[in-house]
Each structure stands twice: as C-alpha cells, then as structure tokens.
Motif scaffolding. Structure first.
Motif, PDB file in Angstrom:
ATOM      1  N   MET A 127       0.845  -1.204   0.000  1.00 16.59           N
ATOM      2  CA  MET A 127       0.000   0.000   0.000  1.00 16.59           C
ATOM      3  C   MET A 127       0.877   1.251   0.000  1.00 16.59           C
ATOM      4  O   MET A 127       1.789   1.385   0.797  1.00 16.59           O
ATOM      5  N   SER A 128       0.625   2.157  -0.928  1.00 16.60           N
ATOM      6  CA  SER A 128       1.450   3.344  -1.059  1.00 16.60           C
ATOM      7  C   SER A 128       1.202   4.319   0.083  1.00 16.60           C
ATOM      8  O   SER A 128       0.071   4.521   0.511  1.00 16.60           O
ATOM      9  N   SER A 129       2.281   4.946   0.566  1.00 15.44           N
ATOM     10  CA  SER A 129       2.136   5.926   1.634  1.00 15.44           C
ATOM     11  C   SER A 129       1.664   7.252   1.053  1.00 15.44           C
ATOM     12  O   SER A 129       1.762   7.503  -0.153  1.00 15.44           O
ATOM     13  N   PHE A 130       1.169   8.115   1.927  1.00 15.94           N
ATOM     14  CA  PHE A 130       0.726   9.437   1.486  1.00 15.94           C
ATOM     15  C   PHE A 130       1.896  10.216   0.896  1.00 15.94           C
ATOM     16  O   PHE A 130       1.736  10.940  -0.095  1.00 15.94           O
ATOM     17  N   SER A 131       3.081  10.054   1.480  1.00 17.73           N
ATOM     18  CA  SER A 131       4.265  10.755   0.983  1.00 17.73           C
ATOM     19  C   SER A 131       4.607  10.304  -0.438  1.00 17.73           C
ATOM     20  O   SER A 131       4.892  11.129  -1.316  1.00 17.73           O
ATOM     21  N   ASN A 132       4.566   8.993  -0.698  1.00 20.39           N
ATOM     22  CA  ASN A 132       4.872   8.480  -2.035  1.00 20.39           C
ATOM     23  C   ASN A 132       3.826   8.918  -3.055  1.00 20.39           C
ATOM     24  O   ASN A 132       4.152   9.234  -4.204  1.00 20.39           O
ATOM     25  N   THR A 133       2.561   8.942  -2.635  1.00 22.09           N
ATOM     26  CA  THR A 133       1.495   9.396  -3.519  1.00 22.09           C
ATOM     27  C   THR A 133       1.702  10.862  -3.890  1.00 22.09           C
ATOM     28  O   THR A 133       1.510  11.265  -5.044  1.00 22.09           O
ATOM     29  N   THR A 134       2.117  11.653  -2.925  1.00 22.28           N
ATOM     30  CA  THR A 134       2.400  13.071  -3.168  1.00 22.28           C
ATOM     31  C   THR A 134       3.543  13.233  -4.158  1.00 22.28           C
ATOM     32  O   THR A 134       3.481  14.063  -5.072  1.00 22.28           O
ATOM     33  N   LYS A 135       4.580  12.426  -4.001  1.00 21.19           N
ATOM     34  CA  LYS A 135       5.731  12.530  -4.904  1.00 21.19           C
ATOM     35  C   LYS A 135       5.371  12.107  -6.328  1.00 21.19           C
ATOM     36  O   LYS A 135       5.864  12.695  -7.297  1.00 21.19           O
ATOM     37  N   ARG A 136       4.507  11.115  -6.454  1.00 20.61           N
ATOM     38  CA  ARG A 136       4.074  10.726  -7.805  1.00 20.61           C
ATOM     39  C   ARG A 136       3.299  11.873  -8.466  1.00 20.61           C
ATOM     40  O   ARG A 136       3.425  12.102  -9.669  1.00 20.61           O
ATOM     41  N   GLU A 137       2.507  12.575  -7.661  1.00 17.68           N
ATOM     42  CA  GLU A 137       1.788  13.733  -8.208  1.00 17.68           C
ATOM     43  C   GLU A 137       2.774  14.795  -8.693  1.00 17.68           C
ATOM     44  O   GLU A 137       2.552  15.439  -9.732  1.00 17.68           O
ATOM     45  N   LEU A 138       3.869  14.984  -7.965  1.00 22.86           N
ATOM     46  CA  LEU A 138       4.850  16.008  -8.312  1.00 22.86           C
ATOM     47  C   LEU A 138       5.661  15.655  -9.558  1.00 22.86           C
ATOM     48  O   LEU A 138       6.349  16.516 -10.117  1.00 22.86           O
ATOM     49  N   LEU A 139       5.591  14.408  -9.991  1.00 25.41           N
ATOM     50  CA  LEU A 139       6.309  13.978 -11.201  1.00 25.41           C
ATOM     51  C   LEU A 139       5.462  14.148 -12.455  1.00 25.41           C
ATOM     52  O   LEU A 139       5.898  13.811 -13.547  1.00 25.41           O
ATOM     53  N   GLU A 140       4.258  14.674 -12.287  1.00 25.74           N
ATOM     54  CA  GLU A 140       3.382  14.936 -13.433  1.00 25.74           C
ATOM     55  C   GLU A 140       3.494  16.408 -13.800  1.00 25.74           C
ATOM     56  O   GLU A 140       3.182  17.285 -12.991  1.00 25.74           O
ATOM     57  N   PHE A 141       3.933  16.682 -15.027  1.00 26.95           N
ATOM     58  CA  PHE A 141       4.173  18.057 -15.449  1.00 26.95           C
ATOM     59  C   PHE A 141       3.311  18.407 -16.656  1.00 26.95           C
ATOM     60  O   PHE A 141       3.057  17.578 -17.528  1.00 26.95           O
ATOM     61  N   GLY A 142       2.897  19.642 -16.701  1.00 27.94           N
ATOM     62  CA  GLY A 142       2.312  20.179 -17.915  1.00 27.94           C
ATOM     63  C   GLY A 142       3.432  20.836 -18.715  1.00 27.94           C
ATOM     64  O   GLY A 142       4.608  20.513 -18.557  1.00 27.94           O
ATOM     65  N   LYS A 143       3.079  21.786 -19.545  1.00 23.34           N
ATOM     66  CA  LYS A 143       4.087  22.494 -20.319  1.00 23.34           C
ATOM     67  C   LYS A 143       4.745  23.531 -19.422  1.00 23.34           C
ATOM     68  O   LYS A 143       4.081  24.376 -18.831  1.00 23.34           O
ATOM     69  N   LEU A 144       6.074  23.471 -19.312  1.00 20.10           N
ATOM     70  CA  LEU A 144       6.801  24.374 -18.422  1.00 20.10           C
ATOM     71  C   LEU A 144       7.587  25.421 -19.201  1.00 20.10           C
ATOM     72  O   LEU A 144       8.074  25.157 -20.312  1.00 20.10           O
ATOM     73  N   LYS A 145       7.730  26.576 -18.576  1.00 20.90           N
ATOM     74  CA  LYS A 145       8.641  27.579 -19.128  1.00 20.90           C
ATOM     75  C   LYS A 145      10.072  27.097 -18.913  1.00 20.90           C
ATOM     76  O   LYS A 145      10.352  26.347 -17.979  1.00 20.90           O
ATOM     77  N   LYS A 146      10.951  27.551 -19.756  1.00 19.21           N
ATOM     78  CA  LYS A 146      12.338  27.084 -19.687  1.00 19.21           C
ATOM     79  C   LYS A 146      12.966  27.395 -18.341  1.00 19.21           C
ATOM     80  O   LYS A 146      13.692  26.575 -17.765  1.00 19.21           O
ATOM     81  N   CYS A 147      12.671  28.579 -17.798  1.00 20.95           N
ATOM     82  CA  CYS A 147      13.275  28.953 -16.507  1.00 20.95           C
ATOM     83  C   CYS A 147      12.793  28.029 -15.388  1.00 20.95           C
ATOM     84  O   CYS A 147      13.562  27.661 -14.495  1.00 20.95           O
ATOM     85  N   CYS A 148      11.513  27.617 -15.433  1.00 21.73           N
ATOM     86  CA  CYS A 148      10.964  26.727 -14.407  1.00 21.73           C
ATOM     87  C   CYS A 148      11.564  25.325 -14.528  1.00 21.73           C
ATOM     88  O   CYS A 148      11.831  24.667 -13.522  1.00 21.73           O
ATOM     89  N   ALA A 149      11.752  24.875 -15.784  1.00 21.11           N
ATOM     90  CA  ALA A 149      12.361  23.566 -16.000  1.00 21.11           C
ATOM     91  C   ALA A 149      13.784  23.533 -15.457  1.00 21.11           C
ATOM     92  O   ALA A 149      14.195  22.566 -14.811  1.00 21.11           O
ATOM     93  N   PHE A 150      14.551  24.611 -15.698  1.00 15.12           N
ATOM     94  CA  PHE A 150      15.908  24.667 -15.176  1.00 15.12           C
ATOM     95  C   PHE A 150      15.909  24.813 -13.654  1.00 15.12           C
ATOM     96  O   PHE A 150      16.775  24.259 -12.978  1.00 15.12           O
ATOM     97  N   SER A 151      14.944  25.526 -13.107  1.00 15.29           N
ATOM     98  CA  SER A 151      14.836  25.637 -11.649  1.00 15.29           C
ATOM     99  C   SER A 151      14.604  24.268 -11.030  1.00 15.29           C
ATOM    100  O   SER A 151      15.164  23.934  -9.982  1.00 15.29           O
ATOM    101  N   PHE A 152      13.760  23.469 -11.690  1.00 16.93           N
ATOM    102  CA  PHE A 152      13.517  22.102 -11.214  1.00 16.93           C
ATOM    103  C   PHE A 152      14.801  21.284 -11.298  1.00 16.93           C
ATOM    104  O   PHE A 152      15.148  20.553 -10.359  1.00 16.93           O
ATOM    105  N   LEU A 153      15.520  21.396 -12.412  1.00 19.74           N
ATOM    106  CA  LEU A 153      16.779  20.660 -12.595  1.00 19.74           C
ATOM    107  C   LEU A 153      17.767  21.002 -11.488  1.00 19.74           C
ATOM    108  O   LEU A 153      18.368  20.111 -10.877  1.00 19.74           O
TER     109      LEU A 153
END
Length: 285
Positions: free
Chosen positions: A1-27
């Motif tokens: 059973m997935s933990s709430f923390s892992n479920t949250t992290k999976r949500e954070l791995l879903e991206f829409g279209k990002l601006k270049k500066c935001c993509a580099f900030s994530f990197l």
C-alpha cells in the motif's frame, strides 16, 4: 500500500508544459544535493520512476545533453557544466526568472529529500540534509517566501520541518501538489468536525450531570414522600410537578417547565419544587 508521501511525490512527477526557466529551476533543485565527481554531478539512491520523469522533462531544455541514470546502481549523473551553480544566491541571480521558479526548485528538492506524514495520523512535513550549510540556505529561502520553518538534528542529519497544517498546505500548494493539499485540508476539516461534536457531547453530558446533581435534593424528597405514604400531603399541582421531576431527572428548571401544558416558567418550576421540599422537611421533622 502506497504511503501518502509516495502518492504526493508521484503527483509532483506529473508536469504540464513548463517555461524554460521553471524547468531549469527544477533541474537545479533536483541536483542541489548532488556530489561532484570527475566533472559530473552525481546523485545516489535515485529511483527509476524519478529518473524517467526527469529525463522526459529536461529533454527539451537540455537538447543533446542528457541526464544519465544507472538503474543497477540507482545513480543519476549530469555534466557539471549544466549544473554550474550551487548556492541559493547564484540561483536567484542566474536561474530564478519568474514567480514560479522557487516553487519548482523546492518541488525537485522535496522529491529528493522530503517526506510528508499522512494527515489522518499527524501533521509533519520535513526536508532532510547531510550538510548544515544547505539546510540553512533552504531555511532562509523558505523564510523569504513567508514560511516559518523549524530546524532540528536527528541521527546527524539536519532537518527542516513543519508541524502546522496551514504551513504544510501552503508548502504543498507552492510546489504543485494540489491533490495532496486538498487531502490535508479535508483531513483538518474532518478532525475539527469530530472535535466540535465531541466538545458538544461533553458539554451536554456535563450539563446533564450538573442538572442531576442540582435536582438530587428534590428527587430524594419526592421519593421519600412516596415511600413513606406521605405523597398525598401534596396538592394535585405539586403531585404533577413531582412526577414530572422523577420522569425527567436530567432536565433543568427551564426545560422541565416546557413539559407542562401550558408551559411553566423557570421561576415557577423553582417555586413549586421548593414548596415540595418545604413539605418534605415539615413531615420529616
């Protein structure tokens, strides 16, 4: 059973279209805690799900330069020439270009070193660091963004943490974990509802106990009059009052008065019961 923390992290791995500066900030947030080895920035203990999402996200901004991942060793590496800034001051000057950049930086950082408790059990979100200098930098950044982080040390690690539900909600919103934010909010609403219901029930029980204690002398007197055959000493009006008092022991004077037709006032009930008590005392003497 997935933990709430892992479920949250999976949500954070879903991206829409990002601006270049935001993509580099994530990197830069993702490699903020990396080690420099042979001209590369190396991250250890990185899972394949994270690596795949990072590679997909950065493919457009890195062009031919790739993020390499060794699934067997669970290591991720990138050329140091890409991740060439290593302090928050450098990121503010060279990387953060829009209002969303800090959020994406912290989003990646949370994926690497963060966790959040199931809000149904407890409120706690934390970021874990090996180096105090990194911990202090992130704490300062969070302060600038309006947060009030707390810092502790556990097993030699530096910990930034939040225990207030509102701070956790704001942080999750900032890094884009919208679904997780709603879970925390709903959990808080439910807990407040249950607590309010319990307080109301406890208050009702306290009022009932208070009424029972206050009415005890009248109930004892009435019961004594009945047991000793002295009940006929009461008028019909007082007999009716006495029987109502025995039937509804938990009610206060005002509530009991409403059981009569027509209703009797609070002071009227008091005087009737006091009269019964007076007759009891006279006979008992």
């Amino acid at each position: 059973m997935s933990s709430f923390s892992n479920t949250t992290k999976r949500e954070l791995l879903e991206f829409g279209k990002l601006k270049k500066c935001c993509a580099f900030s994530f990197l830069y947030g993702y490699f903020y805690l990396s080690n420099e080895i042979n001209g590369e920035c190396l991250l250890k203990k990185t899972n394949a799900e994270n690596a795949k999402s990072i590679q997909t996200l950065l493919a457009s901004v890195l062009k031919n330069k790739e993020v390499y991942y060794d699934e067997k060793k669970r290591e991720m590496r990138i050329d140091k020439g890409i991740v060439r800034f290593f302090t928050i001051a450098e990121y503010k000057t060279n990387i953060f270009k829009c209002d969303s950049c800090e959020g994406f930086f912290l989003r990646a950082l949370f994926l690497m070193c963060g966790s959040v408790n199931d809000p149904e059990k407890s409120y706690r979100l934390e970021l874990v660091f090996d180096e105090k200098s990194k911990c202090d930098e992130i704490a300062e950044l969070l302060n600038e963004l309006g947060f009030l982080p707390k810092i502790s040390v556990r097993n030699g690690k530096q910990i930034i943490y939040f225990r207030e539900s509102e701070q956790i909600e704001n942080f999750l919103t900032l890094i884009g974990a919208v679904n997780a934010t709603f879970v925390v909010m709903n959990s808080k609403i439910y807990k407040e509802f249950v607590n309010n219901a319990n307080r109301a029930a406890n208050c009702d029980n306290a009022n009932i106990n208070k009424s029972l204690k206050a009415n005890e002398k009248y109930i004892n007197a009435i019961q004594w009059l009945i047991d000793t055959g002295s009940f006929d000493a009461l008028s019909e009006q007082l007999k009716e009052t006495a029987m109502k008092r025995l039937e509804y022991k938990e009610l206060n004077f005002e509530q009991l008065g409403k059981r009569f037709e027509p209703p009797i006032s609070k002071s009227g009930m008091y005087h009737r019961l006091e009269k019964i008590l007076e007759i009891y005392n006279q006979i008992n003497k």
